[in-house]
Write a protein that holds these residues in place. Sequence first.
Motif, PDB file in Angstrom:
ATOM      1  N   VAL A   1       0.850  -1.180   0.000  1.00 32.55           N
ATOM      2  CA  VAL A   1       0.000   0.000   0.000  1.00 32.55           C
ATOM      3  C   VAL A   1       0.886   1.231   0.000  1.00 32.55           C
ATOM      4  CG1 VAL A   1      -1.785   1.289   1.232  1.00 32.55           C
ATOM      5  CG2 VAL A   1      -1.768  -1.203   1.336  1.00 32.55           C
ATOM      6  N   PHE A   2       0.652   2.128  -0.954  1.00 34.54           N
ATOM      7  CA  PHE A   2       1.392   3.386  -1.016  1.00 34.54           C
ATOM      8  C   PHE A   2       0.458   4.479  -0.512  1.00 34.54           C
ATOM      9  CE2 PHE A   2       5.184   5.076  -3.569  1.00 34.54           C
ATOM     10  CZ  PHE A   2       5.368   6.126  -2.686  1.00 34.54           C
ATOM     11  N   SER A   3       0.636   4.826   0.743  1.00 35.25           N
ATOM     12  CA  SER A   3      -0.199   5.826   1.398  1.00 35.25           C
ATOM     13  C   SER A   3       0.121   7.218   0.871  1.00 35.25           C
ATOM     14  CB  SER A   3       0.070   5.775   2.906  1.00 35.25           C
ATOM     15  OG  SER A   3      -0.496   6.872   3.549  1.00 35.25           O
ATOM     16  N   PHE A   4      -0.864   8.103   0.955  1.00 32.20           N
ATOM     17  CA  PHE A   4      -0.626   9.496   0.589  1.00 32.20           C
ATOM     18  C   PHE A   4       0.247  10.193   1.624  1.00 32.20           C
ATOM     19  CE2 PHE A   4      -4.538   8.772  -1.855  1.00 32.20           C
ATOM     20  CZ  PHE A   4      -4.114   9.240  -3.088  1.00 32.20           C
ATOM     21  N   SER A   5       0.384   9.603   2.796  1.00 35.91           N
ATOM     22  CA  SER A   5       1.129  10.271   3.862  1.00 35.91           C
ATOM     23  C   SER A   5       2.502   9.669   4.103  1.00 35.91           C
ATOM     24  CB  SER A   5       0.317  10.241   5.166  1.00 35.91           C
ATOM     25  OG  SER A   5       0.140   8.917   5.593  1.00 35.91           O
ATOM     26  N   SER A   6       3.056   8.979   3.118  1.00 39.51           N
ATOM     27  CA  SER A   6       4.409   8.443   3.286  1.00 39.51           C
ATOM     28  C   SER A   6       5.184   8.543   1.976  1.00 39.51           C
ATOM     29  CB  SER A   6       4.358   6.986   3.755  1.00 39.51           C
ATOM     30  OG  SER A   6       3.828   6.162   2.754  1.00 39.51           O
ATOM     31  N   GLU A   7       6.491   8.497   2.117  1.00 37.03           N
ATOM     32  CA  GLU A   7       7.352   8.618   0.939  1.00 37.03           C
ATOM     33  C   GLU A   7       7.544   7.288   0.226  1.00 37.03           C
ATOM     34  OE1 GLU A   7      11.004  10.696   1.614  1.00 37.03           O
ATOM     35  OE2 GLU A   7      10.017  12.193   2.862  1.00 37.03           O
ATOM     36  N   LEU A   8       7.329   6.176   0.935  1.00 36.43           N
ATOM     37  CA  LEU A   8       7.504   4.847   0.376  1.00 36.43           C
ATOM     38  C   LEU A   8       6.291   3.990   0.690  1.00 36.43           C
ATOM     39  CD1 LEU A   8      11.211   4.297   1.513  1.00 36.43           C
ATOM     40  CD2 LEU A   8      10.418   4.790  -0.808  1.00 36.43           C
ATOM     41  N   PRO A   9       6.049   2.955  -0.111  1.00 33.47           N
ATOM     42  CA  PRO A   9       4.907   2.069   0.176  1.00 33.47           C
ATOM     43  C   PRO A   9       5.161   1.187   1.395  1.00 33.47           C
ATOM     44  CG  PRO A   9       6.092   1.318  -1.773  1.00 33.47           C
ATOM     45  CD  PRO A   9       6.745   2.594  -1.340  1.00 33.47           C
ATOM     46  N   TYR A  10       4.075   0.710   1.983  1.00 30.56           N
ATOM     47  CA  TYR A  10       4.142  -0.241   3.088  1.00 30.56           C
ATOM     48  C   TYR A  10       3.850  -1.634   2.560  1.00 30.56           C
ATOM     49  CZ  TYR A  10       3.719   3.811   6.185  1.00 30.56           C
ATOM     50  OH  TYR A  10       3.923   4.997   6.815  1.00 30.56           O
ATOM     51  N   ARG A  11       4.479  -2.637   3.147  1.00 35.75           N
ATOM     52  CA  ARG A  11       4.178  -4.035   2.809  1.00 35.75           C
ATOM     53  C   ARG A  11       3.566  -4.670   4.051  1.00 35.75           C
ATOM     54  NH1 ARG A  11       7.891  -7.565  -0.729  1.00 35.75           N
ATOM     55  NH2 ARG A  11       6.500  -6.575  -2.220  1.00 35.75           N
ATOM     56  N   ILE A  12       2.394  -5.275   3.866  1.00 34.77           N
ATOM     57  CA  ILE A  12       1.697  -5.941   4.951  1.00 34.77           C
ATOM     58  C   ILE A  12       1.624  -7.418   4.609  1.00 34.77           C
ATOM     59  CG2 ILE A  12      -0.435  -6.059   6.280  1.00 34.77           C
ATOM     60  CD1 ILE A  12      -0.984  -3.148   5.227  1.00 34.77           C
ATOM     61  N   GLU A  13       2.102  -8.266   5.522  1.00 34.20           N
ATOM     62  CA  GLU A  13       2.073  -9.703   5.327  1.00 34.20           C
ATOM     63  C   GLU A  13       0.941 -10.316   6.143  1.00 34.20           C
ATOM     64  OE1 GLU A  13       5.837 -11.694   5.763  1.00 34.20           O
ATOM     65  OE2 GLU A  13       6.913  -9.876   5.196  1.00 34.20           O
TER      66      GLU A  13
END
Length: 185
Positions: free
Chosen positions: A172-184
């Motif tokens: 997920v690439f949030s609008f409030s971060s510079e990089l995407p998050y990976r959720i397992e």
Amino acid sequence: MDNQQIFNIIIVIAGFLSAFVVNKVTKDITRLEEDVRDMPHLYIAKDENTAVKVYSDIAALDTKLRLGFFPGYNASYYSTDEPELHIIQERSEVLNTILHDPQSSIIITYPQAMSITVPSQNTMQGFTFGVHAGMAVDLVFLQEWLQEYGFEYQDPVTEPGKYCVRGGLIDVFSFSSELPYRIEF
């Protein structure tokens, strides 16, 4: 202290000297009462160019400061144009910091940027879905939530507002971060 005050506000002077003044004032704030010291500090420059200069100068002077830039964009009342994605991302990052971790952060902005309406705190919280390690989250629910709030499927994710599902992973690439998050899962 009045509970309605959420910022220490300082109007920035113009020119190169302003970065030194802002840096000095920020360091002096550490000697104030704890409830004032831990609030975000909002520095308002006279215009966009001065704000960018002050932001760059302060970032160069002290790399340990929690510094954010709150940009504006050209918008008229009748315009249907959306701001560029990086502007939305920068504004979201600052709002997210204020909402979730405001302590001792420094925000540089200018009057035009502040005149553009932002969502209320309740709205921001309503559009926020937090995930942490060990939290039970249904993958289908998360996909539906992302789609409901305007995220689009993209493989791989390369910009804010996108997500991708691969097996037990979701990026997920949030609008409030510079990089995407990976959720397992």
